[in-house]
Design a protein around this motif. Structure first.
Motif, PDB file in Angstrom:
ATOM      1  N   TYR A  72       0.859  -1.185   0.000  1.00  0.00           N
ATOM      2  CA  TYR A  72       0.000   0.000   0.000  1.00  0.00           C
ATOM      3  C   TYR A  72       0.902   1.243   0.000  1.00  0.00           C
ATOM      4  O   TYR A  72       1.633   1.475   0.971  1.00  0.00           O
ATOM      5  N   GLN A  74       2.158   4.805   0.820  1.00  0.00           N
ATOM      6  CA  GLN A  74       1.792   5.667   1.945  1.00  0.00           C
ATOM      7  C   GLN A  74       2.411   7.056   1.885  1.00  0.00           C
ATOM      8  O   GLN A  74       1.814   8.011   2.381  1.00  0.00           O
ATOM      9  N   CYS A  91       6.050   2.294   1.384  1.00  0.00           N
ATOM     10  CA  CYS A  91       4.867   1.440   1.442  1.00  0.00           C
ATOM     11  C   CYS A  91       4.824   0.670   2.753  1.00  0.00           C
ATOM     12  O   CYS A  91       5.852   0.481   3.419  1.00  0.00           O
ATOM     13  N   ASP A  92       3.620   0.189   3.118  1.00  0.00           N
ATOM     14  CA  ASP A  92       3.534  -0.853   4.126  1.00  0.00           C
ATOM     15  C   ASP A  92       2.816  -2.049   3.509  1.00  0.00           C
ATOM     16  O   ASP A  92       2.314  -1.968   2.383  1.00  0.00           O
ATOM     17  N   ARG A 106       3.898   0.293  10.819  1.00  0.00           N
ATOM     18  CA  ARG A 106       3.328   1.574  10.402  1.00  0.00           C
ATOM     19  C   ARG A 106       1.816   1.614  10.643  1.00  0.00           C
ATOM     20  O   ARG A 106       1.265   2.643  11.037  1.00  0.00           O
ATOM     21  N   HIS A 107       1.152   0.494  10.381  1.00  0.00           N
ATOM     22  CA  HIS A 107      -0.296   0.430  10.525  1.00  0.00           C
ATOM     23  C   HIS A 107      -0.721   0.788  11.953  1.00  0.00           C
ATOM     24  O   HIS A 107      -1.636   1.595  12.165  1.00  0.00           O
ATOM     25  N   ALA A 110      -0.015   4.481  12.735  1.00  0.00           N
ATOM     26  CA  ALA A 110      -0.992   5.383  12.123  1.00  0.00           C
ATOM     27  C   ALA A 110      -2.256   5.482  12.965  1.00  0.00           C
ATOM     28  O   ALA A 110      -2.879   6.555  13.043  1.00  0.00           O
ATOM     29  N   ASP A 211       8.173   7.702   8.326  1.00  0.00           N
ATOM     30  CA  ASP A 211       8.331   7.622   6.875  1.00  0.00           C
ATOM     31  C   ASP A 211       9.653   8.232   6.430  1.00  0.00           C
ATOM     32  O   ASP A 211      10.380   7.665   5.597  1.00  0.00           O
TER      33      ASP A 211
END
Length: 355
Positions: A72, A74, A91-92, A106-107, A110, A211
């Motif tokens: 995904y 980001q 991306c993650d 990262r998810h 966030a 990031d």
């Protein structure tokens, strides 16, 4: 006949097409992976980018019989290697069903940074990423005699000269490449151990700190690849009377930056003291070799803070004490920490009050 260098630097802007280099974190949690794809035109926002996939069985992130992992996009950055409208994409990774794979830190970060209480506090981070440059064939620091040692620490920190600063061309190339990419890199310096350097990212708000540090690491990996030098984020690359490598994390919230903020800082430090073990467990592998109470560290089992004390877990600056507001520095994270984990965990502890 064109030279290889001519073709590498070929300007493709006349075609309108761009190259997007998708970057993600591999199965070890520290290995960076990337691959490129052609897109029909310039991109201004990650939402314009398509998802992509890769073979997770070859990165230690999926079994061979069900190996597809989905990327995904980001965050996007200008590509300092290809230049023009070409981009780097942070991306993650998710399963085809849309579930974040193990190690997708990262998810979770966030989710913390989207919490209304965290958004209101506008958390700023400044991360001091230390690293060591190693000779490719012997995995020994650059500038060190093979199998031997240089003179003792002292002249190398911010040192100048061929006998004190080793690898400055790599460091300066990285500095400028990060500025070009749009990373908020705020400085660089030579470190206490020869062959060891530091770059600083920030101030960056919330998830962007993670990031930017990961893409800055990626750019550094690419530059050392070109230079034929090995990049190490080991928190204690050389045993003995040599400094380790950390990722000191400077932090403030809106309340800390305003009048009366010093009291908020003291309350935050108290909250951090109560979760010392949890933070240490998440602050990087091999950190026990670095946090010994020597070489500008606090012992890993002891939490202490102080003003201008580089032997503390948490250091408060003189200016912050004097002005009654500002920021503090968490000196515990190792150089191989995951910035998504560290930044979100600090916010979780100090703003959301997780215990």
């Amino acid at each position: 006949m064109s030279l290889l260098s001519d073709l590498i630097n070929l300007d493709i802007s006349e075609t309108e097409k761009i190259i997007a280099e998708y970057v993600w974190i591999g199965g070890s949690g520290m290995d960076l992976r990337s691959k490129a794809r052609t897109l029909p035109g310039p991109i201004t926002d990650p939402s314009q980018l398509p998802k992509w996939n890769y073979d997770g069985s070859s990165t230690g992130q999926a079994p061979g019989e069900d190996s597809e992992v989905i990327l995904y996009p980001q965050a996007i950055f200008k590509d300092p290697f290809r230049r023009g409208n070409n981009i780097l994409v942070m991306c993650d990774a998710y399963t085809p069903a849309g579930v974040p794979i193990p190690g997708n830190n990262r998810h979770n970060a966030a989710k913390v940074f989207s919490h209304p209480d965290v958004v209101t506090e506008v958390p700023w981070y400044g991360i001091e990423q230390e690293y060591t440059l190693l000779q490719k064939d012997v995995k020994w620091p650059v500038g060190w005699p093979k199998g031997g040692y240089p003179g003792p620490q002292g002249p190398y920190y911010c040192g100048v000269g061929a006998d004190k600063a080793f690898g400055r061309d790599i460091v300066d190339a990285h500095y400028k490449a990060c500025i070009y990419a749009g990373i908020n890199i705020s400085g660089i310096n030579g470190e206490v151990m020869p062959g060891q350097w530091e770059f600083q990212v920030g101030p960056a708000v919330g998830i962007s700190a993670g990031d930017e540090v990961w893409i800055a690491r990626y750019i550094l990996e690419r530059i050392t690849e070109i230079a034929g030098v090995v990049l190490s984020f080991d928190p204690k690359p050389i045993e003995g009377d040599w400094n380790g490598a950390g990722a000191h994390t400077n932090y403030s919230t809106k309340s800390m930056r305003e009048d009366g903020g010093y009291e908020i800082i003291l309350k935050a430090i108290e909250k951090l003291s109560l979760r010392h073990k949890e933070h240490i467990a998440a602050y990087g592998e091999g950190n026990e070799r670095r946090l010994t109470g020597k070489h500008e560290t606090a012992d890993i089992n002891t939490f202490k803070w102080g003003v201008a004390n580089r032997g503390a877990s948490i250091r408060v600056g003189r200016d912050t004490e004097k002005e009654g507001k500002g920021y503090f520095e968490d000196r515990r994270p190792a150089s191989n920490m995951d910035p998504y984990i560290v930044t979100s965990m600090i916010a979780e502890t100090t703003i959301l009050g997780k215990q």
